[in-house]
Design a protein around this motif. Structure first.
Motif, PDB file in Angstrom:
ATOM      1  N   GLU A 188      17.664  85.560  71.266  1.00 39.34           N
ATOM      2  CA  GLU A 188      18.134  86.941  71.310  1.00 39.34           C
ATOM      3  C   GLU A 188      17.402  87.869  70.356  1.00 39.34           C
ATOM      4  O   GLU A 188      17.447  89.092  70.526  1.00 39.34           O
ATOM      5  N   ASP A 189      16.710  87.318  69.367  1.00 35.56           N
ATOM      6  CA  ASP A 189      16.016  88.177  68.404  1.00 35.56           C
ATOM      7  C   ASP A 189      15.014  87.339  67.634  1.00 35.56           C
ATOM      8  O   ASP A 189      15.046  86.098  67.675  1.00 35.56           O
ATOM      9  N   SER A 190      14.120  87.999  66.911  1.00 32.19           N
ATOM     10  CA  SER A 190      13.157  87.286  66.075  1.00 32.19           C
ATOM     11  C   SER A 190      12.667  88.223  64.979  1.00 32.19           C
ATOM     12  O   SER A 190      12.831  89.450  65.054  1.00 32.19           O
ATOM     13  N   ILE A 191      12.061  87.620  63.954  1.00 30.68           N
ATOM     14  CA  ILE A 191      11.546  88.412  62.837  1.00 30.68           C
ATOM     15  C   ILE A 191      10.420  87.642  62.166  1.00 30.68           C
ATOM     16  O   ILE A 191      10.432  86.410  62.124  1.00 30.68           O
ATOM     17  N   ASP A 192       9.419  88.372  61.664  1.00 34.85           N
ATOM     18  CA  ASP A 192       8.305  87.740  60.952  1.00 34.85           C
ATOM     19  C   ASP A 192       8.710  87.389  59.524  1.00 34.85           C
ATOM     20  O   ASP A 192       9.600  88.017  58.934  1.00 34.85           O
ATOM     21  N   PHE A 193       8.051  86.391  58.964  1.00 37.58           N
ATOM     22  CA  PHE A 193       8.200  86.104  57.540  1.00 37.58           C
ATOM     23  C   PHE A 193       6.826  85.874  56.934  1.00 37.58           C
ATOM     24  O   PHE A 193       5.825  85.722  57.639  1.00 37.58           O
ATOM     25  N   THR A 194       6.765  85.880  55.619  1.00 40.02           N
ATOM     26  CA  THR A 194       5.537  85.533  54.918  1.00 40.02           C
ATOM     27  C   THR A 194       5.721  84.148  54.316  1.00 40.02           C
ATOM     28  O   THR A 194       6.852  83.696  54.083  1.00 40.02           O
ATOM     29  N   TYR A 260      27.966  90.831  50.153  1.00 37.60           N
ATOM     30  CA  TYR A 260      28.233  91.631  51.342  1.00 37.60           C
ATOM     31  C   TYR A 260      27.013  92.468  51.725  1.00 37.60           C
ATOM     32  O   TYR A 260      26.097  92.659  50.939  1.00 37.60           O
ATOM     33  N   ARG A 261      27.046  92.947  52.962  1.00 38.50           N
ATOM     34  CA  ARG A 261      26.090  93.935  53.472  1.00 38.50           C
ATOM     35  C   ARG A 261      24.636  93.447  53.439  1.00 38.50           C
ATOM     36  O   ARG A 261      23.723  94.184  53.071  1.00 38.50           O
ATOM     37  N   VAL A 262      24.401  92.196  53.840  1.00 38.56           N
ATOM     38  CA  VAL A 262      23.038  91.668  53.933  1.00 38.56           C
ATOM     39  C   VAL A 262      22.556  91.798  55.369  1.00 38.56           C
ATOM     40  O   VAL A 262      23.267  91.461  56.313  1.00 38.56           O
ATOM     41  N   LYS A 263      21.321  92.289  55.530  1.00 36.30           N
ATOM     42  CA  LYS A 263      20.727  92.360  56.866  1.00 36.30           C
ATOM     43  C   LYS A 263      19.226  92.191  56.762  1.00 36.30           C
ATOM     44  O   LYS A 263      18.615  92.466  55.719  1.00 36.30           O
ATOM     45  N   SER A 267      19.306  95.066  63.602  1.00 36.29           N
ATOM     46  CA  SER A 267      19.979  94.239  64.613  1.00 36.29           C
ATOM     47  C   SER A 267      20.336  92.834  64.118  1.00 36.29           C
ATOM     48  O   SER A 267      21.080  92.115  64.780  1.00 36.29           O
ATOM     49  N   ILE A 268      19.804  92.437  62.962  1.00 40.73           N
ATOM     50  CA  ILE A 268      20.078  91.096  62.432  1.00 40.73           C
ATOM     51  C   ILE A 268      20.813  91.252  61.102  1.00 40.73           C
ATOM     52  O   ILE A 268      20.212  91.562  60.074  1.00 40.73           O
TER      53      ILE A 268
END
Length: 324
Positions: A188-194, A260-263, A267-268
């Protein structure tokens, strides 16, 4: 077990892989995941147990059957010196390596011919041999070792806390799966990392403040640097004090609560996560990073996550729809 004492295995070791000898030692048999389920020629599923927020798989190695911790925060494959001895040729000189809280003395190395996941094999592995007896006693498991980056990097890794299942599928040099028929679930979603050495680093937000988090499957609690800006720490709600045991067995007191409030982006995002407030100075120094915190079990319990080291990307599988 005394619930006030928790072991936090997060970014335990700062080490460069030893060189592998051209001629492997032939009298060491392979490692087998005893409960692995064959999916296809390049994919296997391995059930895991969750023991005090640690992902634990059953393995057979050198005629021993016991548990290994899955730890993206460890650079190497690690064997518990209580159960294994380093090979004589390579084990004469102890080495010092860095842990989160202190240094780990007398690290040895062992050479292994093969790790076998059903028909999926990795050859010529090196393993560090370290005394993990304090973890074994506290967790009340037969801890044979820790599986880290040096093994996991050759796979796309699906960590499914909903099914307590680890799916490993072989990837090529570009990170492409060798088989397209791996997941029945929807991404449903994805994100890059280093990637800093073996450490996955995510750009994230606490409230509207940018932060950098390391991602570690063996962090029982999230960690937050106690020296952060007060506007970030305002989202940390402390509740009690804990004693944490580091890689060398030494304890320190930390403040525990919820963050709290981590994103990661719009959308993630995450619900409140159990977190400890601690000093990350030694960890940052050991890894040459400047992390604001570490995301661990609390991350994976909320997100069914796929890690692809070669593409440097995380993918998220949709959670199952549960009936009210």
């Amino acid at each position: 077990m005394n619930q006030s004492i928790k072991i936090l295995i997060a970014f335990l070791f700062s080490a460069t892989m030893f060189a592998t000898e051209d001629k492997p030692i032939k009298d060491i048999p392979p490692i087998f995941f005893t409960k692995a389920e064959f999916v296809n020629a390049s994919t296997t599923r391995i059930p895991f147990k969750v023991i005090d927020q640690l992902i634990v798989v059953e393995v057979e190695i050198l005629d021993e059957i016991g548990d290994f911790i899955i730890d993206t925060g460890s650079e190497t494959l690690i064997l518990n010196s209580i159960h294994f001895k380093p090979t004589r040729k390579y084990g004469d000189d102890g080495t010092q390596k860095s842990g989160v809280n202190d240094n780990i003395e007398d690290v040895k190395e062992k050479h292994l011919n093969l790790l076998s996941i059903n028909d999926i094999n990795l050859e010529k592995l090196d393993a560090d041999v370290i005394d993990l007896s304090h973890i074994e006693k506290t967790k009340r498991i037969k801890l044979l070792g820790i599986i880290g980056y040096s093994v996991l990097k050759d796979f796309e890794i699906f960590i499914d806390m909903h099914l307590n299942q680890l799916t490993l599928t072989k990837i090529d040099k570009k990170g492409n799966k060798l088989s397209d028929k791996v997941y029945a679930e929807t991404i449903e979603d994805s994100i890059d990392f280093t990637l800093k050495k073996h450490t996955i680093i995510l750009d994230a937000y606490v409230g509207d403040k940018k932060v950098k988090f390391g991602l570690d499957t063996a962090a029982e609690y999230n960690q937050l640097n106690k020296n952060l800006d007060s506007e970030i720490l305002d989202y940390f709600y402390p509740s009690r004090e804990l004693k944490l045991t580091g890689a060398s067995g030494k304890q320190k007191k930390v403040l525990a609560g919820k963050l709290y409030r981590v994103k990661l982006n719009d959308s993630i995002y995450f619900g409140p996560m159990k977190t400890v407030l601690t000093n990350l100075k030694k960890m940052n120094s050991a890894f040459g990073t400047n992390l604001d915190g570490v995301l661990g079990f609390e991350f994976f319990i909320q997100k069914r996550t796929i890690i692809n080291y070669r593409k440097k990307r995380l993918y998220f599988i949709a959670n199952p729809i549960t009936e009210p």
